[in-house]
Design a protein around this motif. Structure first.
Motif, PDB file in Angstrom:
ATOM      1  N   SER A  28       0.722  -7.177  -2.207  1.00  0.00           N
ATOM      2  CA  SER A  28      -0.227  -6.213  -1.657  1.00  0.00           C
ATOM      3  C   SER A  28      -1.494  -6.917  -1.163  1.00  0.00           C
ATOM      4  O   SER A  28      -2.055  -6.531  -0.130  1.00  0.00           O
ATOM      5  CB  SER A  28      -0.575  -5.143  -2.688  1.00  0.00           C
ATOM      6  N   GLU A  29      -1.932  -7.952  -1.871  1.00  0.00           N
ATOM      7  CA  GLU A  29      -3.093  -8.723  -1.410  1.00  0.00           C
ATOM      8  C   GLU A  29      -2.781  -9.401  -0.085  1.00  0.00           C
ATOM      9  O   GLU A  29      -3.575  -9.374   0.860  1.00  0.00           O
ATOM     10  CB  GLU A  29      -3.481  -9.781  -2.448  1.00  0.00           C
ATOM     11  N   TRP A  30      -1.612 -10.031  -0.020  1.00  0.00           N
ATOM     12  CA  TRP A  30      -1.204 -10.731   1.207  1.00  0.00           C
ATOM     13  C   TRP A  30      -1.119  -9.776   2.379  1.00  0.00           C
ATOM     14  O   TRP A  30      -1.586 -10.087   3.488  1.00  0.00           O
ATOM     15  CB  TRP A  30       0.145 -11.417   0.982  1.00  0.00           C
ATOM     16  N   LEU A  31      -0.541  -8.596   2.154  1.00  0.00           N
ATOM     17  CA  LEU A  31      -0.359  -7.640   3.237  1.00  0.00           C
ATOM     18  C   LEU A  31      -1.708  -7.140   3.753  1.00  0.00           C
ATOM     19  O   LEU A  31      -1.933  -7.073   4.978  1.00  0.00           O
ATOM     20  CB  LEU A  31       0.495  -6.474   2.747  1.00  0.00           C
ATOM     21  N   ASN A  32      -2.614  -6.793   2.845  1.00  0.00           N
ATOM     22  CA  ASN A  32      -3.926  -6.331   3.273  1.00  0.00           C
ATOM     23  C   ASN A  32      -4.689  -7.439   3.991  1.00  0.00           C
ATOM     24  O   ASN A  32      -5.393  -7.184   4.975  1.00  0.00           O
ATOM     25  CB  ASN A  32      -4.723  -5.824   2.068  1.00  0.00           C
ATOM     26  N   ARG A  33      -4.572  -8.662   3.508  1.00  0.00           N
ATOM     27  CA  ARG A  33      -5.220  -9.792   4.185  1.00  0.00           C
ATOM     28  C   ARG A  33      -4.655  -9.981   5.584  1.00  0.00           C
ATOM     29  O   ARG A  33      -5.389 -10.227   6.544  1.00  0.00           O
ATOM     30  CB  ARG A  33      -5.036 -11.065   3.363  1.00  0.00           C
ATOM     31  N   SER A 146     -12.713  -0.220   8.084  1.00  0.00           N
ATOM     32  CA  SER A 146     -12.069   0.798   7.263  1.00  0.00           C
ATOM     33  C   SER A 146     -11.204   0.032   6.277  1.00  0.00           C
ATOM     34  O   SER A 146     -11.351  -1.184   6.130  1.00  0.00           O
ATOM     35  CB  SER A 146     -11.236   1.745   8.122  1.00  0.00           C
ATOM     36  N   GLN A 147     -10.271   0.717   5.573  1.00  0.00           N
ATOM     37  CA  GLN A 147      -9.267  -0.035   4.858  1.00  0.00           C
ATOM     38  C   GLN A 147      -8.494  -0.862   5.883  1.00  0.00           C
ATOM     39  O   GLN A 147      -8.340  -0.427   7.042  1.00  0.00           O
ATOM     40  CB  GLN A 147      -8.339   0.911   4.096  1.00  0.00           C
ATOM     41  N   PRO A 148      -8.019  -2.070   5.524  1.00  0.00           N
ATOM     42  CA  PRO A 148      -7.449  -2.972   6.530  1.00  0.00           C
ATOM     43  C   PRO A 148      -6.389  -2.361   7.436  1.00  0.00           C
ATOM     44  O   PRO A 148      -6.411  -2.593   8.652  1.00  0.00           O
ATOM     45  CB  PRO A 148      -6.883  -4.113   5.678  1.00  0.00           C
ATOM     46  N   LEU A 152      -6.832  -1.797  11.462  1.00  0.00           N
ATOM     47  CA  LEU A 152      -5.849  -2.367  12.391  1.00  0.00           C
ATOM     48  C   LEU A 152      -5.312  -1.292  13.322  1.00  0.00           C
ATOM     49  O   LEU A 152      -5.148  -1.526  14.526  1.00  0.00           O
ATOM     50  CB  LEU A 152      -4.713  -3.016  11.604  1.00  0.00           C
ATOM     51  N   LYS A 153      -5.032  -0.113  12.790  1.00  0.00           N
ATOM     52  CA  LYS A 153      -4.560   0.983  13.642  1.00  0.00           C
ATOM     53  C   LYS A 153      -5.585   1.293  14.721  1.00  0.00           C
ATOM     54  O   LYS A 153      -5.221   1.520  15.883  1.00  0.00           O
ATOM     55  CB  LYS A 153      -4.304   2.220  12.780  1.00  0.00           C
ATOM     56  N   HIS A 175     -11.465  -7.141   3.661  1.00  0.00           N
ATOM     57  CA  HIS A 175     -10.556  -7.637   2.627  1.00  0.00           C
ATOM     58  C   HIS A 175     -11.244  -8.727   1.827  1.00  0.00           C
ATOM     59  O   HIS A 175     -11.743  -9.702   2.381  1.00  0.00           O
ATOM     60  CB  HIS A 175      -9.273  -8.204   3.225  1.00  0.00           C
ATOM     61  N   ARG A 176     -11.270  -8.533   0.520  1.00  0.00           N
ATOM     62  CA  ARG A 176     -11.739  -9.553  -0.407  1.00  0.00           C
ATOM     63  C   ARG A 176     -10.723  -9.651  -1.535  1.00  0.00           C
ATOM     64  O   ARG A 176     -10.269  -8.633  -2.062  1.00  0.00           O
ATOM     65  CB  ARG A 176     -13.112  -9.186  -0.980  1.00  0.00           C
TER      66      ARG A 176
END
Length: 205
Positions: A28-33, A146-148, A152-153, A175-176
């Motif tokens: 989940s960290e990787w995906l958000n990053r 916003s949330q990553p 992106l959207k 993202h942190r």
């Protein structure tokens, strides 16, 4: 009674559970990053527009999501730039616009005292982008916050509506590592659902 094998099996199961949880958190960290770094450019220039997208807010004060988005927006401002904060969101579940709620939190709680622009008519992410772009098209750098996955959207919608501005899109500090950690798997799953309609735009990125 022999307990050795049972205890050993429980220990193995516990380790498997811990490693499984660690794998989910890492994914989940990787995906958000990854989302945070997709469809952004190394744009340069002295002016920056930081666009914070509002979230449904039923009350007069900013909810936890909007409070975080404002904080992420403020930390996305380049202190060396001539930056302005653009807050976007119309009236949805409250009589006050999302943009106004965001502004109250930015100014009244977090002490922001820089240039501020409100967009108070949009009700969807598509409308956020459509109504904000005329307000920021003069900026050298445009940063959506916003949330990553949601940011992106919005950037995908910029590419659809104004492809000439894609080269000005820059990454937000959205993202942190470790931030929202317990909720990161849920955010990742929700992000995948959010991006379901723009996957074709993201192929190869």
């Amino acid at each position: 009674m022999r307990r050795g094998p049972i205890v050993a099996l429980a220990g193995v199961s516990g380790l498997a559970g811990v490693s499984g949880l660690a794998a989910v958190l890492a994914w989940s960290e990787w995906l958000n990053r990854r989302w945070s770094r997709t469809l952004v450019a190394d744009a340069a220039g002295p002016t920056q527009a930081v666009v914070v997208l509002g979230f449904r807010n039923p009350g007069p004060a900013a909810n936890v999501v909007n409070r975080w988005r404002v904080r992420a927006g403020l930390r996305s401002i380049d202190p060396a730039a001539r930056a302005r904060l653009v807050l976007s969101g119309g009236t949805t579940t409250s009589r006050r616009s999302e943009a106004r709620v965001l502004a109250d939190h930015a100014v009244g709680v977090l002490g922001y005292d820089g240039p501020l622009v409100l967009e108070e008519e949009s009700r969807t992410t598509w409308e956020n982008v459509a109504r904000v772009l005329p307000l920021v098209e003069d900026a050298d750098r445009i940063t959506f916050v916003s949330q990553p996955a949601h940011a992106l959207k919005a950037r995908v919608y910029v590419a659809r509506q104004r492809p000439d501005l894609v080269g000005r899109l820059t990454r937000a500090a959205d993202h942190r590592w470790g931030e929202w950690l317990p909720l990161k798997p849920a955010l990742a799953a929700y992000g995948l659902w959010t991006l379901r309609g723009v996957r074709r735009d993201l192929r190869g990125r």
